[in-house]
Design a protein around this motif. Structure first.
Motif, PDB file in Angstrom:
ATOM      1  N   ASN A   1      -9.139  -2.505 -10.964  1.00  0.00           N
ATOM      2  CA  ASN A   1      -9.872  -2.826  -9.755  1.00  0.00           C
ATOM      3  C   ASN A   1     -10.805  -1.666  -9.448  1.00  0.00           C
ATOM      4  O   ASN A   1     -10.372  -0.522  -9.377  1.00  0.00           O
ATOM      5  CB  ASN A   1      -8.891  -3.049  -8.596  1.00  0.00           C
TER       6      ASN A   1
ATOM      7  N   ALA B   1     -12.308  -1.054  -6.698  1.00  0.00           N
ATOM      8  CA  ALA B   1     -12.210  -0.568  -5.316  1.00  0.00           C
ATOM      9  C   ALA B   1     -11.434   0.747  -5.278  1.00  0.00           C
ATOM     10  O   ALA B   1     -10.344   0.847  -5.832  1.00  0.00           O
ATOM     11  CB  ALA B   1     -11.529  -1.611  -4.438  1.00  0.00           C
TER      12      ALA B   1
ATOM     13  N   ASN C   1       0.822  -1.214   0.000  1.00  0.00           N
ATOM     14  CA  ASN C   1       0.000   0.000   0.000  1.00  0.00           C
ATOM     15  C   ASN C   1       0.858   1.267   0.000  1.00  0.00           C
ATOM     16  O   ASN C   1       0.397   2.340   0.378  1.00  0.00           O
ATOM     17  CB  ASN C   1      -0.959   0.003   1.202  1.00  0.00           C
TER      18      ASN C   1
ATOM     19  N   ASN D   1      -3.869   8.009   2.298  1.00  0.00           N
ATOM     20  CA  ASN D   1      -4.023   8.232   3.735  1.00  0.00           C
ATOM     21  C   ASN D   1      -2.992   9.207   4.289  1.00  0.00           C
ATOM     22  O   ASN D   1      -3.281   9.968   5.197  1.00  0.00           O
ATOM     23  CB  ASN D   1      -3.935   6.910   4.499  1.00  0.00           C
TER      24      ASN D   1
ATOM     25  N   ILE E   1      -9.176   3.894  -4.212  1.00  0.00           N
ATOM     26  CA  ILE E   1      -7.887   4.031  -3.533  1.00  0.00           C
ATOM     27  C   ILE E   1      -7.774   5.478  -3.094  1.00  0.00           C
ATOM     28  O   ILE E   1      -7.754   6.379  -3.923  1.00  0.00           O
ATOM     29  CB  ILE E   1      -6.707   3.692  -4.465  1.00  0.00           C
TER      30      ILE E   1
ATOM     31  N   SER F   1      -4.925   3.615   0.881  1.00  0.00           N
ATOM     32  CA  SER F   1      -5.965   3.050   1.735  1.00  0.00           C
ATOM     33  C   SER F   1      -6.074   1.535   1.615  1.00  0.00           C
ATOM     34  O   SER F   1      -6.717   0.897   2.437  1.00  0.00           O
ATOM     35  CB  SER F   1      -7.317   3.676   1.399  1.00  0.00           C
ATOM     36  N   ARG F   2      -5.446   0.982   0.596  1.00  0.00           N
ATOM     37  CA  ARG F   2      -5.476  -0.471   0.433  1.00  0.00           C
ATOM     38  C   ARG F   2      -4.239  -0.938  -0.326  1.00  0.00           C
ATOM     39  O   ARG F   2      -3.542  -0.146  -0.954  1.00  0.00           O
ATOM     40  CB  ARG F   2      -6.745  -0.926  -0.281  1.00  0.00           C
ATOM     41  N   VAL F   3      -4.006  -2.232  -0.269  1.00  0.00           N
ATOM     42  CA  VAL F   3      -2.906  -2.858  -0.999  1.00  0.00           C
ATOM     43  C   VAL F   3      -3.264  -2.878  -2.482  1.00  0.00           C
ATOM     44  O   VAL F   3      -4.408  -3.131  -2.854  1.00  0.00           O
ATOM     45  CB  VAL F   3      -2.659  -4.291  -0.466  1.00  0.00           C
TER      46      VAL F   3
END
Length: 106
Positions: free
Chosen positions: A64, A66, A34, A71, A68, A85-87
């Protein structure tokens, strides 16, 4: 004693040349887990104290759906590390954009 001596100011001229993102080779942008790492060319190191806010960066993935978000932003030397926020998986291709904020934290 002395008089009428010229005095040179002890600070160097301001660095007015913006850094340039290295986009190819080993120092090009890369994601590990991440962490998205961006390395820049610059005369001196980047400002690690007055960094741009995470909201100045936008990261997206073509592979993807999802979302991102960024952060946090950390600066060390000539490198900016965005904590995402995610891998990000190895199958994804991500893009990153930067919008220069107003003020000194650019």
């Amino acid at each position: 004693s002395f008089s009428n001596q010229a005095v040179t100011h002890g600070t160097s001229a301001a660095d007015t040349t913006p850094p340039v993102l290295i986009t190819t080779g080993d120092l090009g942008p890369k994601v590990t887990g991440n962490q998205l790492t961006l390395t820049y060319t610059d005369e001196s190191n980047l400002d690690a104290v007055n960094t741009a806010a995470a909201s100045a960066f936008a990261v997206s993935s073509a592979g993807n759906a999802a979302a991102i978000s960024v952060n946090s932003v950390a600066v060390s030397g000539k490198t900016v590390t965005l904590t995402l926020s995610r891998v990000v998986t190895s199958a994804e291709t991500v893009t990153v954009s930067y919008t220069k904020p107003t003020g000194d934290n650019v």
